[in-house]
Design a protein around this motif. Sequence first.
Motif, PDB file in Angstrom:
ATOM      1  N   UNK A  76       0.831  -1.204   0.000  1.00 36.65           N
ATOM      2  CA  UNK A  76       0.000   0.000   0.000  1.00 36.65           C
ATOM      3  C   UNK A  76       0.865   1.254   0.000  1.00 36.65           C
ATOM      4  N   UNK A  77       1.946   1.248   0.762  1.00 38.01           N
ATOM      5  CA  UNK A  77       2.836   2.403   0.829  1.00 38.01           C
ATOM      6  C   UNK A  77       3.478   2.670  -0.537  1.00 38.01           C
ATOM      7  N   UNK A  78       3.949   1.640  -1.190  1.00 37.14           N
ATOM      8  CA  UNK A  78       4.550   1.803  -2.511  1.00 37.14           C
ATOM      9  C   UNK A  78       3.517   2.301  -3.526  1.00 37.14           C
TER      10      UNK A  78
ATOM     11  N   UNK B 258       1.275   9.327  -5.752  1.00 40.79           N
ATOM     12  CA  UNK B 258       1.682  10.702  -5.459  1.00 40.79           C
ATOM     13  C   UNK B 258       2.623  11.233  -6.544  1.00 40.79           C
ATOM     14  N   UNK B 259       3.535  10.396  -7.026  1.00 39.77           N
ATOM     15  CA  UNK B 259       4.439  10.816  -8.091  1.00 39.77           C
ATOM     16  C   UNK B 259       3.687  11.091  -9.386  1.00 39.77           C
ATOM     17  N   UNK B 260       2.729  10.260  -9.712  1.00 37.46           N
ATOM     18  CA  UNK B 260       1.933  10.466 -10.929  1.00 37.46           C
ATOM     19  C   UNK B 260       1.129  11.754 -10.814  1.00 37.46           C
ATOM     20  N   UNK B 261       0.499  11.982  -9.678  1.00 36.00           N
ATOM     21  CA  UNK B 261      -0.278  13.209  -9.476  1.00 36.00           C
ATOM     22  C   UNK B 261       0.646  14.425  -9.503  1.00 36.00           C
ATOM     23  N   UNK B 262       1.823  14.315  -8.885  1.00 32.38           N
ATOM     24  CA  UNK B 262       2.788  15.418  -8.909  1.00 32.38           C
ATOM     25  C   UNK B 262       3.223  15.749 -10.328  1.00 32.38           C
ATOM     26  N   UNK B 263       3.494  14.731 -11.118  1.00 33.66           N
ATOM     27  CA  UNK B 263       3.889  14.962 -12.516  1.00 33.66           C
ATOM     28  C   UNK B 263       2.752  15.609 -13.303  1.00 33.66           C
ATOM     29  N   UNK B 264       1.521  15.145 -13.072  1.00 30.98           N
ATOM     30  CA  UNK B 264       0.373  15.725 -13.775  1.00 30.98           C
ATOM     31  C   UNK B 264       0.180  17.189 -13.390  1.00 30.98           C
TER      32      UNK B 264
END
Length: 105
Positions: free
Chosen positions: A23-25, A31-37
């Motif tokens: 779940x953490x991974x 979070x990385x995908x949302x940050x990139x978007x």
Amino acid sequence: MNVSVRAANRRPALQVSGVAISLRQGLIVLALVIGCALFYLYTGIKGLSISYQISQARQNRVEMVEMGRRLRVELNNLRSPERLEQAGARLGLAPVPPERVRVLP
């Protein structure tokens, strides 16, 4: 009271194509995908803003060049000898006789 965790009671990790993802991974990847978007959207909006500013600056430049041209034409008209002679005649001024003109060395 003794509390122990049995291996059978633990939640299993999500299996994706043979790779276990916890779940953490999963949250880190999300979070990385949302940050990139969000970064992609921010750069797009910033690019549009800069493009608008460039367009405004070009329009201002065109207006300033046209104003400079009009002012040069007006300055040349105001400096013309014919206009100065006419303005002097209206004020009752007469041309100076050549003997009263002094040439400085």
